[in-house]
Every structure is written in C-alpha cells, then in structure tokens.
Design an enzyme around this catalytic site. Structure first.
Site, short mmCIF file in Angstrom:
data_model
loop_
_atom_site.label_atom_id
_atom_site.label_comp_id
_atom_site.label_asym_id
_atom_site.label_seq_id
_atom_site.Cartn_x
_atom_site.Cartn_y
_atom_site.Cartn_z
N CYS A 177 4.43 -2.20 -8.80
CA CYS A 177 3.13 -1.74 -8.15
C CYS A 177 3.11 -0.46 -7.24
CB CYS A 177 2.31 -2.88 -7.70
SG CYS A 177 0.43 -2.60 -7.59
N GLU B 266 6.96 -11.11 -9.02
CA GLU B 266 7.41 -12.20 -8.15
C GLU B 266 6.18 -12.99 -8.00
OE1 GLU B 266 6.16 -9.00 -7.70
OE2 GLU B 266 4.62 -9.04 -5.89
N GLU C 52 1.04 -1.23 -0.02
CA GLU C 52 0.07 -0.10 0.17
C GLU C 52 1.05 1.10 -0.12
OE1 GLU C 52 -3.13 -0.97 -0.52
OE2 GLU C 52 -3.29 1.29 -1.13
N HIS D 158 3.08 -7.63 -10.96
CA HIS D 158 3.66 -8.21 -9.82
C HIS D 158 4.53 -9.23 -10.30
CE1 HIS D 158 2.24 -6.46 -6.32
NE2 HIS D 158 1.37 -6.13 -7.01
N ILE E 90 -2.97 -6.19 -9.14
CA ILE E 90 -3.51 -6.59 -7.83
C ILE E 90 -3.73 -4.71 -7.36
CG2 ILE E 90 -3.58 -7.22 -5.22
CD1 ILE E 90 -1.69 -9.35 -6.28
N ARG E 91 -5.02 -4.69 -7.57
CA ARG E 91 -5.24 -3.26 -7.36
C ARG E 91 -4.43 -2.23 -7.86
NH1 ARG E 91 -5.22 -5.26 -2.72
NH2 ARG E 91 -3.76 -3.89 -1.98
N1 GLN Z 1 -3.18 0.06 -4.70
C1 GLN Z 1 -1.87 0.07 -4.18
C2 GLN Z 1 -1.49 1.52 -4.03
O1 GLN Z 1 -1.58 2.32 -4.60
C3 GLN Z 1 -0.98 -0.76 -4.85
C4 GLN Z 1 -1.43 -2.16 -5.01
C5 GLN Z 1 -0.18 -3.24 -5.12
O2 GLN Z 1 0.86 -2.94 -4.72
N2 GLN Z 1 -0.44 -4.39 -5.30
O3 GLN Z 1 -0.82 1.57 -3.09
#
Ligand code: GLN
Length: 194
Positions: free
Chosen positions: A78, A175, A47, A173, A137-138
């Site tokens: 990410c 990984e 996050e 990602h 992921i998000r």
């Molecule tokens: N949505 C997250 C962010 O903006 C990132 C998500 C992730 O690292 N998988 O911090």
C-alpha cells in the site's frame, strides 16, 4: 536470514507476526544504520506522505534507495508501494517517492465509497496460483507499468501485485489476511530461488 521492517508507521506488528508465523527472523528498522546486515526489507502501509517525510528527516531515504538499487529485496504494501513508485499521478508535489519501481500510481484511487473493501484475489507466486483475500484500505491503484514489471495479481483489470527484480509490491495488505504465502514467496526471492 533477517528481514527488517520499517518501524516508522503502519502495520509493523502484524508484519512481524506474519514473519514469525512463516518462521523468519525479523528486526525493526528505524535508523539508517539498522539497514546494515538485513537480507530483506518490508515497507508497510500507512500514510505515504508521512513515511516519506520521516525517511527524509532521519536521513534514510538516500541510503534506503541505494540499498534497494544494489539489490536489497523489498516487500512493499500500500503506502510502501506508493513510496517505491517512479511516478505518482497528481500529487508528486506532496511526496517524493524513491523512484525505484517502474510503475505510475494513483493514491486513494478507489474514492470515498470504497475507502476499504475486501475481495478474493488469485495471485501468481512463482508459477503457483494462490488464493488470498485482498484487503484494500484507502488503496492506491497502479495505473501504468513498464520495464520488466511482472503483474502477479489484478483486480478490475488493474495490477494489485507486481514484481520487478527482487521487489514485490502490493496495493492490498497481506498482513491482514490469513496465511503466509506472500511472506514465503518473499523468502524465496531473498534466497534467489525465484
Ligand atoms: N492512502 C495511503 C497513501 O497513499 C495508503 C493507505 C495504506 O497504506 N493503507 O499513503
């Protein structure tokens, strides 16, 4: 060659496993002084608001920025890519990015229906085309880029992997998918051969 992995949050252990699979030495970095003596650095996902606050709390943000500007190679995924960005679309008040990578990024850009998804991607690693399953992921979306940013892969016309100098940054990602091509490419960047 030793690669530091930021150990604050995210897929720290999976990055470690990938480095081992690629035959690369690693260490976990949680404090500013642990940035000394590393040859490359991994900024994992997680996050970005949390990671950004923790970097400030541990007085790591300024040192890290200095090191990267001085040429420390970085692999960011990410949330890590969000942290490196020069600009964030809507939400600059929530997070102070390091402002090193010449991109504008939109956080959580794929909306609720597509919070996480996987797509086959083709990425260009130093002239070699590699196939990789992109795990999002998000995920954020790179909505603008400038100043010598090379796009190494795209999805739906947006860059999902970019390179600027010794920085490679992804919105997916690596990984979480098979293979270590991205990590081997990072090794080449550290060695200065690409
Ligand atoms: N949505 C997250 C962010 O903006 C990132 C998500 C992730 O690292 N998988 O911090």
């Amino acid at each position: 060659m030793k690669i530091g992995i930021l150990g604050i949050q995210g897929d720290v252990d999976l990055h470690r496993k990938k480095l081992e699979e690629a035959g690369l030495d690693w260490c976990i970095v949680k404090k500013a002084h642990e940035l000394e003596g590393i040859d490359g650095f991994i900024l994992p996902g997680g996050e970005s608001t949390t990671i950004s606050k923790m970097l400030e709390r541990y007085n790591m943000d300024k040192v890290l920025k200095e090191k990267i500007v001085d040429g420390l190679p970085v692999l960011a995924t990410c949330a890590g890519t969000v942290l490196l960005a020069s600009r964030i679309e809507d939400g600059e008040e929530e997070i102070s990015p390091l402002g090193i990578l010449s991109i504008k990024i939109k956080r959580n850009a794929y909306g609720r229906q597509r919070e996480s998804f996987e797509v086959p991607l083709k990425i260009n690693l130093g002239g070699r085309e590699e196939k990789i399953v992109g795990v999002f992921i998000r995920a954020p979306k790179i909505v603008e880029f400038w100043n010598g940013v090379d796009v190494l892969g795209t999805f739906e016309e947006s860059p999902v992997m970019v390179k600027q100098g010794k920085i490679i940054a992804m919105t997916f990602h690596p990984e979480l998918s098979d293979g270590v091509a991205v990590y081997k490419f990072f090794e080449e960047i550290i060695k200065g051969s690409v």
